[in-house]
Design a protein around this motif. Structure first.
Motif, PDB file in Angstrom:
ATOM      1  N   ILE A 273       0.794  -1.329   0.033  1.00 40.00           N
ATOM      2  CA  ILE A 273      -0.039   0.098  -0.036  1.00 40.00           C
ATOM      3  C   ILE A 273       0.928   1.142  -0.047  1.00 40.00           C
ATOM      4  O   ILE A 273       0.697   2.228  -0.416  1.00 40.00           O
ATOM      5  N   GLN A 274       2.208   1.407   0.719  1.00 39.34           N
ATOM      6  CA  GLN A 274       3.026   2.068   0.492  1.00 39.34           C
ATOM      7  C   GLN A 274       3.477   2.539  -0.875  1.00 39.34           C
ATOM      8  O   GLN A 274       3.412   3.844  -1.237  1.00 39.34           O
ATOM      9  N   VAL A 275       3.665   1.721  -1.673  1.00 34.82           N
ATOM     10  CA  VAL A 275       3.919   1.854  -2.993  1.00 34.82           C
ATOM     11  C   VAL A 275       2.810   2.355  -3.578  1.00 34.82           C
ATOM     12  O   VAL A 275       2.839   3.309  -4.590  1.00 34.82           O
ATOM     13  N   LYS A 276       1.599   1.905  -3.655  1.00 35.36           N
ATOM     14  CA  LYS A 276       0.301   2.414  -4.271  1.00 35.36           C
ATOM     15  C   LYS A 276       0.240   3.848  -3.785  1.00 35.36           C
ATOM     16  O   LYS A 276      -0.231   4.582  -4.851  1.00 35.36           O
ATOM     17  N   LEU A 277       0.316   4.395  -2.452  1.00 36.89           N
ATOM     18  CA  LEU A 277       0.215   5.594  -2.242  1.00 36.89           C
ATOM     19  C   LEU A 277       1.193   6.455  -2.840  1.00 36.89           C
ATOM     20  O   LEU A 277       0.662   7.681  -3.338  1.00 36.89           O
ATOM     21  N   ALA A 278       2.534   6.072  -2.963  1.00 37.03           N
ATOM     22  CA  ALA A 278       3.471   6.989  -3.688  1.00 37.03           C
ATOM     23  C   ALA A 278       3.290   6.862  -4.923  1.00 37.03           C
ATOM     24  O   ALA A 278       3.486   8.136  -5.354  1.00 37.03           O
ATOM     25  N   ASN A 279       2.765   6.050  -5.480  1.00 37.46           N
ATOM     26  CA  ASN A 279       2.519   6.208  -7.137  1.00 37.46           C
ATOM     27  C   ASN A 279       1.337   7.120  -7.245  1.00 37.46           C
ATOM     28  O   ASN A 279       1.154   7.856  -8.376  1.00 37.46           O
ATOM     29  N   ARG A 280       0.294   6.990  -6.389  1.00 40.38           N
ATOM     30  CA  ARG A 280      -0.910   7.909  -6.390  1.00 40.38           C
ATOM     31  C   ARG A 280      -0.485   9.351  -6.348  1.00 40.38           C
ATOM     32  O   ARG A 280      -0.622  10.030  -7.155  1.00 40.38           O
ATOM     33  N   TYR A 281       0.209   9.413  -5.441  1.00 44.94           N
ATOM     34  CA  TYR A 281       0.777  11.111  -4.967  1.00 44.94           C
ATOM     35  C   TYR A 281       1.525  11.359  -6.501  1.00 44.94           C
ATOM     36  O   TYR A 281       1.433  12.512  -6.621  1.00 44.94           O
ATOM     37  N   THR A 282       2.344  10.660  -6.916  1.00 45.96           N
ATOM     38  CA  THR A 282       3.207  11.091  -8.094  1.00 45.96           C
ATOM     39  C   THR A 282       2.328  11.202  -9.290  1.00 45.96           C
ATOM     40  O   THR A 282       2.547  12.287  -9.811  1.00 45.96           O
ATOM     41  N   ASP A 283       1.333  10.433  -9.508  1.00 46.73           N
ATOM     42  CA  ASP A 283       0.442  10.812 -10.681  1.00 46.73           C
ATOM     43  C   ASP A 283      -0.086  12.076 -10.506  1.00 46.73           C
ATOM     44  O   ASP A 283      -0.171  12.788 -11.348  1.00 46.73           O
ATOM     45  N   ILE A 284      -0.619  12.521  -9.058  1.00 49.38           N
ATOM     46  CA  ILE A 284      -1.500  13.633  -9.023  1.00 49.38           C
ATOM     47  C   ILE A 284      -0.530  14.740  -9.105  1.00 49.38           C
ATOM     48  O   ILE A 284      -0.837  15.711  -9.704  1.00 49.38           O
ATOM     49  N   PHE A 285       0.801  14.625  -8.609  1.00 46.70           N
ATOM     50  CA  PHE A 285       1.710  15.847  -8.591  1.00 46.70           C
ATOM     51  C   PHE A 285       2.126  15.970 -10.063  1.00 46.70           C
ATOM     52  O   PHE A 285       2.394  17.070 -10.580  1.00 46.70           O
ATOM     53  N   LYS A 286       2.304  15.072 -10.914  1.00 41.39           N
ATOM     54  CA  LYS A 286       2.581  15.181 -12.492  1.00 41.39           C
ATOM     55  C   LYS A 286       1.608  16.130 -12.925  1.00 41.39           C
ATOM     56  O   LYS A 286       1.806  17.022 -13.787  1.00 41.39           O
ATOM     57  N   ILE A 287       0.295  15.953 -12.684  1.00 42.71           N
ATOM     58  CA  ILE A 287      -0.576  16.875 -13.186  1.00 42.71           C
ATOM     59  C   ILE A 287      -0.544  18.237 -12.551  1.00 42.71           C
ATOM     60  O   ILE A 287      -0.538  19.307 -13.095  1.00 42.71           O
ATOM     61  N   PHE A 288      -0.212  18.415 -11.227  1.00 44.11           N
ATOM     62  CA  PHE A 288       0.240  19.654 -10.623  1.00 44.11           C
ATOM     63  C   PHE A 288       1.052  20.489 -11.186  1.00 44.11           C
ATOM     64  O   PHE A 288       1.262  21.646 -11.639  1.00 44.11           O
ATOM     65  N   LEU A 289       2.282  19.598 -11.568  1.00 46.37           N
ATOM     66  CA  LEU A 289       3.343  20.390 -12.107  1.00 46.37           C
ATOM     67  C   LEU A 289       3.211  20.641 -13.813  1.00 46.37           C
ATOM     68  O   LEU A 289       3.649  21.756 -14.139  1.00 46.37           O
ATOM     69  N   LYS A 290       2.188  19.737 -14.398  1.00 43.34           N
ATOM     70  CA  LYS A 290       2.088  20.383 -15.847  1.00 43.34           C
ATOM     71  C   LYS A 290       1.250  21.594 -15.833  1.00 43.34           C
ATOM     72  O   LYS A 290       1.465  22.356 -16.557  1.00 43.34           O
ATOM     73  N   HIS A 291       0.364  21.797 -14.761  1.00 38.86           N
ATOM     74  CA  HIS A 291      -0.313  23.027 -14.853  1.00 38.86           C
ATOM     75  C   HIS A 291       0.141  23.936 -13.639  1.00 38.86           C
ATOM     76  O   HIS A 291      -0.889  24.709 -13.083  1.00 38.86           O
ATOM     77  N   LYS A 292       1.375  24.084 -13.250  1.00 39.98           N
ATOM     78  CA  LYS A 292       1.904  25.003 -12.190  1.00 39.98           C
ATOM     79  C   LYS A 292       1.528  26.217 -12.659  1.00 39.98           C
ATOM     80  O   LYS A 292       1.435  27.089 -11.626  1.00 39.98           O
ATOM     81  N   ASP A 293       1.319  26.751 -13.578  1.00 39.39           N
ATOM     82  CA  ASP A 293       0.880  28.041 -13.992  1.00 39.39           C
ATOM     83  C   ASP A 293      -0.405  28.431 -13.602  1.00 39.39           C
ATOM     84  O   ASP A 293      -0.621  29.616 -13.224  1.00 39.39           O
ATOM     85  N   LYS A 294      -1.217  27.353 -13.371  1.00 37.21           N
ATOM     86  CA  LYS A 294      -2.613  27.637 -12.987  1.00 37.21           C
ATOM     87  C   LYS A 294      -2.804  27.359 -11.204  1.00 37.21           C
ATOM     88  O   LYS A 294      -3.745  28.065 -10.768  1.00 37.21           O
ATOM     89  N   ILE A 295      -1.760  26.875 -10.673  1.00 33.31           N
ATOM     90  CA  ILE A 295      -1.973  26.459  -9.360  1.00 33.31           C
ATOM     91  C   ILE A 295      -1.197  27.085  -8.438  1.00 33.31           C
ATOM     92  O   ILE A 295       0.094  27.396  -8.506  1.00 33.31           O
TER      93      ILE A 295
END
Ligand code: G3I
Length: 345
Positions: A273-295
């Motif tokens: 579950i640690q790995v699943k959690l790390a991957n989920r946060y990574t996937d979400i932060f990839k989106i945040f970084l892609k749109h860092k100009d909006k966030i």
């Protein structure tokens, strides 16, 4: 400079954490070290809510809000105020008002007192919190019942008249849900169409390992930003327990009193579950970084698993592990993953 969330993300957006009373008091020195080192923004988890800060018409409890602001200033942080108008944790003297003019006076006096005190110190406000139903219609709160829809533009208008420099947000949960997203866009647009300032939309981010979808999260950030406002992720945590909707009829737990520094539950979390959690946060932060100009900001709803509101919720007696630091205050693999992600960015 040291590798910390704050330093690694400083050219992208503020990285924040919600702080409870103990963390505001810096009761635990290890915790205080983490807060000062890792975060560039703070939100008071409970201490600035109506019931806490303004319990009766003529009494104010500024002790913890003052300490909270002082802590933010000590660490040169972006200080966020949560929250001026919310139907929950609402002081009885406001909740029991039945006359529209009286309600307007009450809300205006609350906003005037609190926003004036922290003018120039608190950089943004959740002016209105959770005014929508899941289908995007307006929640039948006491504000809507007694004042009608006008309470929404008025709350923003009064706040901006007191502190024109603070960023004013509409904040809500499940904001990646298409129906609610449409409702939020309507709500904010209606306020702006009246010539009243709204600077941002807060997506709380109380999410799960598999829901909401990355597509809906990304679409929400883009659609909210298209209103010409900033987008903040205001209360991010990833519950590793199943989604409450999957637990119909389960014994919905009570909130855990945040004063427990050490949670009596089992400490560990299975590596899988640690790995699943790390991957989920990574996937979400990839989106945040892609749109860092909006966030503008990404704030975690807490620092460490042991004091998360999600312990015992949605299922009583079940440990949750939603945040970046574990019950021993050690950074989890999710922490390492989002640091590494930014270093590769
Ligand atoms: O401080 C009292 C303590 O003196 C008393 O012994 C204890 C008894 O239960 O209650 C304590 O107050 C609790 C407070 O948290 C501080 O621990 C309240 O009962 C409890 O209801 C309150 O829960 C908070 C909840 O909002 C309701 O205000 C959670 O900590 C907080 O994480 C949660 O945060 C909300 C955001 O403000 C808005 N978005 C949703 C998010 C999660 O519900």
């Amino acid at each position: 400079e040291p590798v910390t969330l704050r330093n690694v993300y400083k050219d992208a957006f503020y990285i924040g954490a919600a702080l409870n009373r103990f963390q505001i008091d810096e009761t635990d020195s290890i915790m205080a070290g983490i807060v000062g080192r890792e975060f560039s923004s703070i939100t008071a988890e409970n201490e600035m809510k109506s019931m806490q800060i303004h319990p009766t018409k003529d009494t104010f409890n500024y002790e913890y809000p003052d300490k909270f602001v002082a802590l933010g200033e000590k660490h040169n942080m972006f200080i966020h105020g949560h929250t001026l108008v919310w139907h929950s944790q609402l002081s009885p003297w406001i909740r029991n008002i039945e006359d529209s003019t009286e309600m307007a006076e009450a809300l205006k006096s609350h906003i005037t007192a609190v926003v004036s005190r922290y003018k120039g110190k608190i950089h943004s406000w959740d002016v209105v919190n959770e005014a929508l139903n899941e289908d995007g219609t307006l929640r039948k709160s006491v504000f809507l019942e007694v004042m009608g829809e006008d309470y929404l533009p008025l709350a923003f208008k009064w706040t901006s008249e007191i502190d024109p420099d603070a960023d004013l947000y509409y904040n809500d949960y499940n904001m990646a849900n298409p129906e609610k997203r449409a409702g939020a866009i309507r709500l904010v647009k209606n306020i702006m169409d009246k010539g009243v300032k709204v600077d941002g939309i807060g997506m709380q981010g109380h999410w799960h390992l598999n829901t909401p979808s990355l597509e809906e999260i990304e679409k929400s950030i883009v659609d909210y930003a298209s209103l010409g406002v900033k987008v903040a992720i205001t209360e991010l945590d990833i519950s590793v327990l199943p989604n409450p909707r999957d637990l119909v009829g389960a014994d919905i737990g009570q909130n855990f009193d945040n004063s427990e520094l050490l949670n009596p539950y089992t400490k560990g979390l299975p590596d899988s579950i640690q790995v699943k959690l790390a991957n989920r946060y990574t996937d979400i932060f990839k989106i945040f970084l892609k749109h860092k100009d909006k966030i503008s900001r990404v704030t975690f709803w807490g620092v460490n698993d042991g004091q998360s509101w999600l312990n015992g919720f949605p299922v009583r007696g079940r440990t949750n592990h939603p945040l970046l630091f574990d019950r021993e205050l050690k950074p989890k693999s999710a922490y390492d993953s989002i640091i590494a992600l930014k270093q590769r960015d």
